[in-house]
Enzyme design. Structure first.
Site, PDB file in Angstrom:
ATOM      1  N   TRP A   1     -31.661  43.177 -39.330  1.00 59.02           N
ATOM      2  CA  TRP A   1     -31.109  42.882 -38.011  1.00 59.02           C
ATOM      3  C   TRP A   1     -29.587  43.046 -38.009  1.00 59.02           C
ATOM      4  O   TRP A   1     -28.994  43.424 -37.000  1.00 59.02           O
ATOM      5  CB  TRP A   1     -31.486  41.453 -37.615  1.00 59.02           C
ATOM      6  CG  TRP A   1     -30.919  41.004 -36.311  1.00 59.02           C
ATOM      7  CD1 TRP A   1     -31.411  41.265 -35.064  1.00 59.02           C
ATOM      8  CD2 TRP A   1     -29.734  40.226 -36.113  1.00 59.02           C
ATOM      9  NE1 TRP A   1     -30.608  40.683 -34.104  1.00 59.02           N
ATOM     10  CE2 TRP A   1     -29.570  40.032 -34.717  1.00 59.02           C
ATOM     11  CE3 TRP A   1     -28.794  39.659 -36.972  1.00 59.02           C
ATOM     12  CZ2 TRP A   1     -28.518  39.315 -34.181  1.00 59.02           C
ATOM     13  CZ3 TRP A   1     -27.743  38.935 -36.435  1.00 59.02           C
ATOM     14  CH2 TRP A   1     -27.609  38.774 -35.052  1.00 59.02           C
ATOM     15  N   HIS A   2     -28.959  42.778 -39.155  1.00 63.39           N
ATOM     16  CA  HIS A   2     -27.504  42.877 -39.242  1.00 63.39           C
ATOM     17  C   HIS A   2     -27.022  44.324 -39.343  1.00 63.39           C
ATOM     18  O   HIS A   2     -25.851  44.604 -39.084  1.00 63.39           O
ATOM     19  CB  HIS A   2     -26.987  42.089 -40.457  1.00 63.39           C
ATOM     20  CG  HIS A   2     -27.024  40.603 -40.262  1.00 63.39           C
ATOM     21  ND1 HIS A   2     -28.149  39.845 -40.500  1.00 63.39           N
ATOM     22  CD2 HIS A   2     -26.072  39.731 -39.844  1.00 63.39           C
ATOM     23  CE1 HIS A   2     -27.880  38.573 -40.237  1.00 63.39           C
ATOM     24  NE2 HIS A   2     -26.627  38.475 -39.837  1.00 63.39           N
ATOM     25  N   GLY A   3     -27.872  45.229 -39.752  1.00 62.20           N
ATOM     26  CA  GLY A   3     -27.459  46.626 -39.838  1.00 62.20           C
ATOM     27  C   GLY A   3     -28.434  47.444 -40.659  1.00 62.20           C
ATOM     28  O   GLY A   3     -29.068  46.937 -41.587  1.00 62.20           O
TER      29      GLY A   3
END
Length: 318
Positions: free
Chosen positions: A157-159
């Site tokens: 989700w962060h990257g």
């Protein structure tokens, strides 16, 4: 949504309140101080080391740990700082946003850490990933699987980068080990005299595990992350008098040590910004309240005087 939107339907939300205004301003001032005076100062001890590691530089143990600890504190003060600012601004208008940080580095386990760190994301991951996957309803092994999948997806989700996958996987592994350890020792009783020292060791061990995980969160490539990690293990040597090392140590090792010591005292021994703001507004004698107001004003003005410096907005990409 369910924590915030009902407030807009309540008529009392739109009533002006001096307490909400003063409490909001105090929380905002403390959050701004954390972001501008601590997080941004720490950034200069982090960015050069990780940038050099990306180019092939192999940091020695002292420099590597300086960068890792600085980033561990930078991320906390940066993110919790502007979370406090958002909470403070909203409170001025009578809206209560949910608390997002609750002294996470005081956690005694990785499970407790995720109950205190980025609490809105933790709640989201629990409600929309972990529980729909089955949670802990289908036995231990399914619980461990669900924990691992949840944290891997939380990392993604962060990257879309392998470093975030590794970071999520590490935290999934931490959680699996923690719950398996608790399950194995559930029938054992800890002697009373062991509890206090064990708590201190648990806090330090949790902090160390989290700091190691932040290496992968901060690094732009797996190669630079592994280089920093090898430096933390002392595989590149202990220290050096090389000029480049001095530059990477942010010019003044003593200043770095003092700043890290101040950060450690704040995260482990000081109350949170919300707790401090509440204490500031406890009714007392008039002159005491004036002193409190002067302190908050001084904090706010000092932060404003430094706001023109280069400032990294860590979470812009998320």
């Amino acid at each position: 949504h369910k924590q915030v939107m009902p407030q807009f339907e309540a008529g009392s939300t739109y009533d002006f309140s001096y307490r909400n205004l003063s409490l909001g301003l105090t929380i905002f001032a403390l959050g701004l101080f954390k972001k501008v005076m601590l997080a941004d100062d720490l950034a200069q001890h982090v960015d050069p080391v990780f940038a050099a590691a990306k180019l092939g530089y192999e940091p020695k143990l002292v420099v590597a740990w300086t960068a890792v600890l600085a980033y561990t504190f930078q991320l906390y003060f940066d993110f919790s700082g502007y979370s406090d600012m958002a909470i403070g601004i909203s409170r001025m208008f009578g809206v209560k946003l949910p608390i997002n940080f609750d002294a996470p580095y005081k956690s005694k386990s990785i499970s407790e850490f995720w109950q205190r760190w980025h609490m809105t994301l933790s709640t989201f991951l629990r409600d929309y990933l972990y529980i729909p996957l089955g949670g802990n309803r289908a036995g231990l092994w399914m619980r461990y699987r669900n924990l691992m999948l949840t944290m891997l997806l939380g990392g993604l989700w962060h990257g879309a980068n392998w470093t975030f996958v590794v970071w999520g996987g590490l935290h999934g592994l931490y959680l699996v080990i923690h719950h398996a350890f608790r399950h194995a020792l559930r029938s054992l009783k800890t002697p009373h005299w062991v509890c206090k020292p064990l708590s201190v060791v648990s806090v330090l061990l949790t902090f160390l595990a989290v700091a190691i995980g932040w290496i992968f969160f901060r690094a732009e490539t797996m190669g630079s992350a592994m280089s920093i990690l090898r430096g933390c293990l002392g595989l590149h040597g202990f220290a050096s008098t090389d000029v480049f090392e001095t530059v990477l140590a942010a010019f003044n090792p003593n200043a770095v040590a003092r700043l890290l010591a101040i950060c450690a005292l704040v995260v482990w021994f000081a109350p949170t910004a919300l707790q401090l703001a509440e204490r500031f507004l406890v009714p007392t004698r008039g002159w005491v309240m004036l002193v409190k107001a002067a302190c908050v004003s001084a904090i706010f003005l000092v932060s404003l005087s430094h706001i023109g410096r280069i400032s990294t907005f860590i979470y812009y990409q998320f």
